[in-house]
Enzyme design. Sequence first.
Site, PDB file in Angstrom:
ATOM      1  N   SER A   1      -5.778   6.139   3.846  1.00 57.58           N
ATOM      2  CA  SER A   1      -6.914   5.341   3.360  1.00 57.58           C
ATOM      3  C   SER A   1      -6.588   4.644   2.042  1.00 57.58           C
ATOM      4  O   SER A   1      -7.065   3.531   1.795  1.00 57.58           O
ATOM      5  CB  SER A   1      -8.171   6.208   3.223  1.00 57.58           C
ATOM      6  OG  SER A   1      -8.052   7.103   2.149  1.00 57.58           O
TER       7      SER A   1
ATOM      8  N   HIS B   1      -3.524  11.034  -7.584  1.00 56.30           N
ATOM      9  CA  HIS B   1      -3.865  12.444  -7.425  1.00 56.30           C
ATOM     10  C   HIS B   1      -5.381  12.596  -7.564  1.00 56.30           C
ATOM     11  O   HIS B   1      -5.973  12.004  -8.463  1.00 56.30           O
ATOM     12  CB  HIS B   1      -3.136  13.282  -8.480  1.00 56.30           C
ATOM     13  CG  HIS B   1      -3.420  14.741  -8.346  1.00 56.30           C
ATOM     14  ND1 HIS B   1      -2.906  15.501  -7.315  1.00 56.30           N
ATOM     15  CD2 HIS B   1      -4.216  15.568  -9.074  1.00 56.30           C
ATOM     16  CE1 HIS B   1      -3.351  16.738  -7.424  1.00 56.30           C
ATOM     17  NE2 HIS B   1      -4.148  16.804  -8.485  1.00 56.30           N
TER      18      HIS B   1
HETATM   19  C1  GRF Z   1      -5.668  11.330  -1.481  1.00 57.03           C
HETATM   20  O1  GRF Z   1      -6.749  12.142  -1.835  1.00 57.03           O
HETATM   21  C2  GRF Z   1      -4.663  11.254  -2.601  1.00 57.03           C
HETATM   22  O2  GRF Z   1      -5.258  11.332  -3.871  1.00 57.03           O
HETATM   23  C3  GRF Z   1      -3.820  12.465  -2.362  1.00 57.03           C
HETATM   24  O3  GRF Z   1      -3.703  12.551  -0.969  1.00 57.03           O
HETATM   25  C4  GRF Z   1      -4.838  11.938  -0.365  1.00 57.03           C
HETATM   26  C5  GRF Z   1      -4.303  10.897   0.570  1.00 57.03           C
HETATM   27  O4  GRF Z   1      -5.336  10.301   1.319  1.00 57.03           O
HETATM   28  N1  GRF Z   1      -2.550  12.359  -3.054  1.00 57.03           N
HETATM   29  P1  GRF Z   1      -5.029   8.998   2.151  1.00 57.03           P
HETATM   30  O5  GRF Z   1      -3.867   9.332   3.096  1.00 57.03           O
HETATM   31  O6  GRF Z   1      -4.681   7.895   1.217  1.00 57.03           O
HETATM   32  O7  GRF Z   1      -6.298   8.719   2.912  1.00 57.03           O
END
Ligand code: GRF
Length: 232
Positions: A31, A127
């Site tokens: 996402s 993060h």
């Molecule tokens: C997000 O919450 C990001 O902060 C963390 O992993 C998750 C990835 O989500 N590092 P997506 O794959 O971008 O939806």
Amino acid sequence: MEPKNGRSPPARNGGRVARLKAAVLISGRGSNLEALAAACAAPGFPAEVALVISNRADAAGLKKARHAGIATQIIPHGGFKTREEFDAALSAALAAAEIDLVCLAGFMRLLGEDFVARWRDRLINIHPSLLPAFPGLHTHERALEQGVRIAGCTVHFVRSAMDDRPIIVQAAVPVLPGDDADTLAARVLAAEHRAYPLALKLIAEGRVRVVAERVEISGAGTPAGTLLNPPD
Ligand code: GRF
């Protein structure tokens, strides 16, 4: 970002300003990749997502990348004997695509020191906590356990320590009564989708500098107000 490879950011190219070429590394949902790609699709945005690399063939984000017309590569970590070999294959793919900036977005592999050094100040991560609080996994569970009232996310340059600094952008959201890890994660994720494109834009505009392991942003505005939780 210091222009280390002579191309970034943004280089004059025959009178035209070249867009910064970003790669997004994913392992799953994608996402944040989608948010970055959507931002890049806006007219005049100073960066493009030129490549998406996943270490998992089944990452849902790969479909999103293809749908957005972005080149994808799958580099399965299981196909390499050592972390160093995997990292070298990643680096080779990124260099072959002339990538200026590598954006980790839910990329679930630790990168070795050589990789981190090679891409120093050209490698960023998002993060889902307000670092330095809650680095590592199960962030939202731990934040709820600690009873914090403000949560958020951080975009930072990557060093060898996991989820560290220098910090580029942070976004804060309230923790609400009745939150569980899922509802909090969803609220933080919406903030991530604003914070990551903003960080990419600032870097692509050449406004981000690392000085003594802290980030300076030229021409940054001043955010208004205070997020009080509970409100008064
Ligand atoms: C997000 O919450 C990001 O902060 C963390 O992993 C998750 C990835 O989500 N590092 P997506 O794959 O971008 O939806």
